[in-house]
Design a protein around this motif. Sequence first.
Motif, short mmCIF file in Angstrom:
data_model
loop_
_atom_site.label_atom_id
_atom_site.label_comp_id
_atom_site.label_asym_id
_atom_site.label_seq_id
_atom_site.Cartn_x
_atom_site.Cartn_y
_atom_site.Cartn_z
N HIS A 218 0.84 -1.19 0.00
CA HIS A 218 0.00 0.00 0.00
C HIS A 218 0.88 1.24 0.00
CE1 HIS A 218 -3.29 -2.71 1.19
NE2 HIS A 218 -2.34 -3.30 1.90
N GLY A 219 0.41 2.28 -0.67
CA GLY A 219 1.14 3.53 -0.67
C GLY A 219 0.22 4.69 -0.97
N PHE A 220 0.32 5.77 -0.19
CA PHE A 220 -0.53 6.94 -0.38
C PHE A 220 0.04 8.13 0.37
CE2 PHE A 220 -2.70 3.57 2.17
CZ PHE A 220 -2.29 3.97 3.42
N THR A 221 -0.49 9.32 0.03
CA THR A 221 -0.12 10.55 0.72
C THR A 221 -1.24 10.89 1.70
OG1 THR A 221 1.14 11.37 -1.17
CG2 THR A 221 0.41 12.99 0.45
N VAL A 222 -0.89 11.16 2.94
CA VAL A 222 -1.87 11.41 3.99
C VAL A 222 -2.21 12.90 4.05
CG1 VAL A 222 -2.36 11.20 6.45
CG2 VAL A 222 -0.99 9.44 5.29
N ASP A 223 -3.47 13.22 3.79
CA ASP A 223 -3.92 14.61 3.87
C ASP A 223 -4.41 14.99 5.25
OD1 ASP A 223 -3.35 15.25 1.25
OD2 ASP A 223 -5.34 14.71 0.50
N ALA A 224 -5.02 14.05 5.96
CA ALA A 224 -5.57 14.34 7.28
C ALA A 224 -5.68 13.06 8.08
CB ALA A 224 -6.94 15.01 7.15
N CYS A 225 -5.63 13.21 9.40
CA CYS A 225 -5.87 12.09 10.31
C CYS A 225 -7.01 12.48 11.23
CB CYS A 225 -4.62 11.78 11.13
SG CYS A 225 -3.26 11.08 10.18
N ILE A 226 -8.04 11.65 11.29
CA ILE A 226 -9.16 11.87 12.19
C ILE A 226 -9.25 10.63 13.07
CG2 ILE A 226 -11.64 12.34 12.37
CD1 ILE A 226 -11.51 13.57 9.60
N GLY A 227 -8.73 10.75 14.27
CA GLY A 227 -8.61 9.57 15.11
C GLY A 227 -7.64 8.59 14.48
N GLN A 228 -8.06 7.35 14.35
CA GLN A 228 -7.21 6.33 13.75
C GLN A 228 -7.51 6.11 12.28
OE1 GLN A 228 -6.28 2.93 16.55
NE2 GLN A 228 -7.99 3.81 17.67
N ALA A 229 -8.32 6.99 11.71
CA ALA A 229 -8.60 6.95 10.28
C ALA A 229 -7.77 8.01 9.58
CB ALA A 229 -10.08 7.17 10.00
N ALA A 230 -7.34 7.72 8.36
CA ALA A 230 -6.57 8.68 7.58
C ALA A 230 -7.28 8.95 6.26
CB ALA A 230 -5.17 8.13 7.29
N VAL A 231 -7.33 10.23 5.88
CA VAL A 231 -7.85 10.62 4.57
C VAL A 231 -6.63 10.79 3.66
CG1 VAL A 231 -9.18 12.31 3.27
CG2 VAL A 231 -9.81 11.78 5.64
N VAL A 232 -6.57 9.98 2.60
CA VAL A 232 -5.34 9.91 1.81
C VAL A 232 -5.62 10.17 0.33
CG1 VAL A 232 -4.47 8.20 3.43
CG2 VAL A 232 -5.51 7.43 1.29
N ARG A 233 -4.55 10.51 -0.39
CA ARG A 233 -4.59 10.68 -1.84
C ARG A 233 -3.71 9.63 -2.49
NH1 ARG A 233 -1.69 14.56 -3.20
NH2 ARG A 233 -1.13 15.44 -1.16
N LEU A 234 -4.13 9.18 -3.64
CA LEU A 234 -3.32 8.28 -4.44
C LEU A 234 -2.76 9.08 -5.61
CD1 LEU A 234 -5.74 5.23 -4.50
CD2 LEU A 234 -3.95 5.76 -2.86
N VAL A 253 -8.83 5.47 5.02
CA VAL A 253 -8.17 4.23 5.43
C VAL A 253 -8.28 4.08 6.94
CG1 VAL A 253 -6.00 2.94 5.42
CG2 VAL A 253 -6.51 4.53 3.56
N ASP A 254 -8.77 2.94 7.39
CA ASP A 254 -8.87 2.66 8.82
C ASP A 254 -7.55 2.05 9.30
OD1 ASP A 254 -9.57 2.12 11.39
OD2 ASP A 254 -11.03 0.55 10.92
N LEU A 255 -6.66 2.91 9.78
CA LEU A 255 -5.34 2.45 10.22
C LEU A 255 -5.40 1.63 11.50
CD1 LEU A 255 -3.17 5.61 9.44
CD2 LEU A 255 -3.41 3.52 8.08
N HIS A 256 -6.53 1.66 12.19
CA HIS A 256 -6.67 0.85 13.39
C HIS A 256 -6.50 -0.64 13.07
CE1 HIS A 256 -9.04 -1.45 16.42
NE2 HIS A 256 -8.44 -0.63 17.25
#
Length: 280
Positions: A218-234, A253-256
């Motif tokens: 997996h690979g992406f750029t992280v725009d925001a983190c809300i708790g253990q979820a990340a809003v990412v760009r591909l 993405v649910d990083l939890h």
Amino acid sequence: MELRGGRLGFASAGAQRWCTGRVAFRSGAGSEYVPCPRQSPVDVGTQCSECESKDGFRFVHTIHRGGFVSRELEAHVMQPHWLYIATFANGVHKVGTAADTRKWGRLAEQGAICAHYVARAEDGKVIRVLEDSVTEQLQVRQAVRSSAKAAALALPIDTDRIDAATTALAARVRTMIEPAIDEVTYRVVDEPWRTAGFRDLASGNRLAYPLDITTGTHGFTVDACIGQAAVVRLNDRVTMKERTPDEDASFVVDLHELKGRRVTFGDYTSELPAVQSALF
């Protein structure tokens, strides 16, 4: 590790979870993280039996109901605490507590999108009694699953409605817990909180990340983190099957799901199937 604004690439080793260690109290020095000495695999939860039995925070949520607790845990709880009402992207409310030193960080790590602090006490036990009262009288839960929080971020969010509902519930809680004249163990407060970029959540094209992050690359750029979820760009290094998503699309993405699992960081990318955003 700072995630926001950076690129994250990793390869997951699989579904097996491993013990995440424990929290230990040190006399006069607060708490510290202790890794699992045996790095034991676990099938249920996130701790092996040895680490769980020694975890200093094991009884923190029941300390106000009586029973034996360590002096260190007692000292942790007997510090100023706050009571809050938090709301998540799916509109579900939660009542919770935060130590004075964790006041704002606690809401951010919970993944709330808006909240109100409703009470403060010098004694954390008092706040936990109030927390139970809110649950019993208003049926406000004390926990929300991480997967539900993340899934809701990939759907349209009516921030105005959620903000108004949170404000209204917080007002009900303040009225309910208003102390009697001769009861001075806590005070009612009115302090709102919203996650960074709260209004932006009402717009944008966010999709649920369609891959299982516990396996593969997996690979992406992280725009925001809300708790253990990340809003990412591909980006254009990502390969897509069948079609390319909207250029403005972000993925949640649910990083939890990676908690307790082993990954290898590196210059990895994601290969996604065809996806479709939520229309309603």
